[in-house]
Design a protein around this motif. Structure first.
Motif, PDB file in Angstrom:
ATOM      1  N   VAL A   1       0.952  -1.282   0.054  1.00  0.00           N
ATOM      2  CA  VAL A   1      -0.038  -0.111   0.109  1.00  0.00           C
ATOM      3  C   VAL A   1       0.889   1.410   0.069  1.00  0.00           C
ATOM      4  CG1 VAL A   1      -1.580   1.167   1.286  1.00  0.00           C
ATOM      5  CG2 VAL A   1      -1.955  -1.152   1.009  1.00  0.00           C
ATOM      6  N   GLN A   2       0.613   2.170  -0.931  1.00  0.00           N
ATOM      7  CA  GLN A   2       1.388   3.383  -0.930  1.00  0.00           C
ATOM      8  C   GLN A   2       0.309   4.659  -0.711  1.00  0.00           C
ATOM      9  OE1 GLN A   2       3.489   2.876  -4.731  1.00  0.00           O
ATOM     10  NE2 GLN A   2       5.372   2.567  -3.578  1.00  0.00           N
ATOM     11  N   LEU A   3       0.609   5.612   0.036  1.00  0.00           N
ATOM     12  CA  LEU A   3      -0.193   6.792   0.025  1.00  0.00           C
ATOM     13  C   LEU A   3       0.690   7.997  -0.245  1.00  0.00           C
ATOM     14  CD1 LEU A   3      -1.326   6.240   3.775  1.00  0.00           C
ATOM     15  CD2 LEU A   3      -2.409   5.436   1.826  1.00  0.00           C
ATOM     16  N   GLN A   4      -0.268   8.802  -1.154  1.00  0.00           N
ATOM     17  CA  GLN A   4       0.365   9.913  -1.628  1.00  0.00           C
ATOM     18  C   GLN A   4      -0.381  11.203  -1.331  1.00  0.00           C
ATOM     19  OE1 GLN A   4       3.214  10.130  -3.885  1.00  0.00           O
ATOM     20  NE2 GLN A   4       3.177  12.223  -4.023  1.00  0.00           N
ATOM     21  N   ALA A   5       0.206  12.097  -0.554  1.00  0.00           N
ATOM     22  CA  ALA A   5      -0.470  13.275   0.002  1.00  0.00           C
ATOM     23  C   ALA A   5      -0.109  14.314  -0.977  1.00  0.00           C
ATOM     24  CB  ALA A   5       0.006  13.705   1.307  1.00  0.00           C
ATOM     25  N   SER A   6      -1.249  15.428  -1.155  1.00  0.00           N
ATOM     26  CA  SER A   6      -0.969  16.373  -2.119  1.00  0.00           C
ATOM     27  C   SER A   6      -1.970  17.607  -1.523  1.00  0.00           C
ATOM     28  CB  SER A   6      -1.054  16.114  -3.627  1.00  0.00           C
ATOM     29  OG  SER A   6      -2.664  15.539  -3.683  1.00  0.00           O
ATOM     30  N   GLY A   7      -1.637  18.675  -2.325  1.00  0.00           N
ATOM     31  CA  GLY A   7      -2.574  19.741  -2.228  1.00  0.00           C
ATOM     32  C   GLY A   7      -2.160  20.765  -1.000  1.00  0.00           C
ATOM     33  N   GLY A   8      -0.880  20.749  -0.474  1.00  0.00           N
ATOM     34  CA  GLY A   8      -0.399  21.817   0.209  1.00  0.00           C
ATOM     35  C   GLY A   8       0.064  22.971  -0.530  1.00  0.00           C
ATOM     36  N   GLY A   9       0.420  24.132  -0.002  1.00  0.00           N
ATOM     37  CA  GLY A   9       0.800  25.151  -0.264  1.00  0.00           C
ATOM     38  C   GLY A   9       0.841  26.222   0.648  1.00  0.00           C
ATOM     39  N   LEU A  10       1.023  27.631  -0.033  1.00  0.00           N
ATOM     40  CA  LEU A  10       1.254  28.691   0.811  1.00  0.00           C
ATOM     41  C   LEU A  10      -0.108  29.383   0.929  1.00  0.00           C
ATOM     42  CD1 LEU A  10       2.828  30.918   2.393  1.00  0.00           C
ATOM     43  CD2 LEU A  10       3.531  31.883   0.227  1.00  0.00           C
ATOM     44  N   GLY A  15      -7.445  31.660   4.904  1.00  0.00           N
ATOM     45  CA  GLY A  15      -7.750  31.061   3.521  1.00  0.00           C
ATOM     46  C   GLY A  15      -8.130  29.595   3.840  1.00  0.00           C
ATOM     47  N   SER A  16      -8.312  28.766   2.770  1.00  0.00           N
ATOM     48  CA  SER A  16      -8.533  27.377   2.791  1.00  0.00           C
ATOM     49  C   SER A  16      -7.544  26.466   1.780  1.00  0.00           C
ATOM     50  CB  SER A  16     -10.140  27.326   2.151  1.00  0.00           C
ATOM     51  OG  SER A  16     -10.825  28.001   3.138  1.00  0.00           O
ATOM     52  N   LEU A  17      -7.410  25.511   2.128  1.00  0.00           N
ATOM     53  CA  LEU A  17      -6.739  24.441   1.454  1.00  0.00           C
ATOM     54  C   LEU A  17      -7.548  23.113   1.634  1.00  0.00           C
ATOM     55  CD1 LEU A  17      -2.929  25.075   1.994  1.00  0.00           C
ATOM     56  CD2 LEU A  17      -4.302  25.373  -0.176  1.00  0.00           C
ATOM     57  N   ARG A  18      -7.571  22.242   0.428  1.00  0.00           N
ATOM     58  CA  ARG A  18      -8.076  21.032   0.418  1.00  0.00           C
ATOM     59  C   ARG A  18      -6.564  20.037   0.151  1.00  0.00           C
ATOM     60  NH1 ARG A  18     -11.676  17.429  -3.656  1.00  0.00           N
ATOM     61  NH2 ARG A  18     -12.944  16.384  -2.155  1.00  0.00           N
ATOM     62  N   LEU A  19      -6.331  19.113   1.360  1.00  0.00           N
ATOM     63  CA  LEU A  19      -5.424  18.248   0.942  1.00  0.00           C
ATOM     64  C   LEU A  19      -6.277  17.059   0.265  1.00  0.00           C
ATOM     65  CD1 LEU A  19      -3.291  18.569   4.062  1.00  0.00           C
ATOM     66  CD2 LEU A  19      -3.208  19.930   2.213  1.00  0.00           C
ATOM     67  N   SER A  20      -5.473  16.153  -0.459  1.00  0.00           N
ATOM     68  CA  SER A  20      -5.673  14.812  -0.863  1.00  0.00           C
ATOM     69  C   SER A  20      -4.894  13.679  -0.235  1.00  0.00           C
ATOM     70  CB  SER A  20      -5.977  14.796  -2.317  1.00  0.00           C
ATOM     71  OG  SER A  20      -6.786  15.815  -2.682  1.00  0.00           O
ATOM     72  N   CYS A  21      -5.481  12.645  -0.402  1.00  0.00           N
ATOM     73  CA  CYS A  21      -4.411  11.354  -0.072  1.00  0.00           C
ATOM     74  C   CYS A  21      -5.098  10.236  -0.882  1.00  0.00           C
ATOM     75  CB  CYS A  21      -4.641  11.030   1.372  1.00  0.00           C
ATOM     76  SG  CYS A  21      -3.592   9.394   1.873  1.00  0.00           S
TER      77      CYS A  21
END
Length: 127
Positions: A1-10, A15-21
């Motif tokens: 199983v591999q997990l890949q997180a994304s969606g971070g930033g400045l 404000g808002s952000l949405r992280l995905s895994c």
């Protein structure tokens, strides 16, 4: 199983952000998915968790009312919607998955409870 997180930033405070895994690998059917974060010089801390099948959630007090965890079983994805971000939310955010076992607690909030980890995504909130 591999997990890949994304969606971070400045992002600016408020404000808002949405992280995905994204999960990949052999048949993926965890009991729980979690999000943790680690700020510089601090230990990794619990942010949110969700039951993979039932969808029940539990969040850390510091993010209640601002963050929402969700998942899409059909896509093997978990998400962390972060609103009203504060500079104190600045950290590397990690997603994690717990293998299904023949017993289950109501919620899992400790790093040792999880079997698989993503690589982390940086979230920086400026004041």
């Amino acid at each position: 199983v591999q997990l890949q997180a994304s969606g971070g930033g400045l992002v600016q405070a408020g404000g808002s952000l949405r992280l995905s895994c994204a999960a990949s690998g052999r048949t993926f059917s965890p009991s729980d998915m979690g999000w943790f974060r680690q700020a510089p010089g601090k230990e990794r801390e619990f942010v949110a968790t969700i039951k993979w099948r039932g969808g029940n959630t539990n969040l850390a007090e510091a993010v209640k009312g601002r963050f929402t965890i969700s998942r899409d079983n059909t896509k093997n994805m978990a998400y962390l919607q972060m609103n009203s971000l504060e500079p104190e939310d600045t950290a590397v955010y990690y997603c994690a998955a717990r293998e299904r076992r023949n017993y289950s607690a109501l919620y899992y909030r400790m790093t040792r409870d999880y079997d698989y980890w993503g690589q982390g995504t940086q979230v920086t909130v400026s004041s």
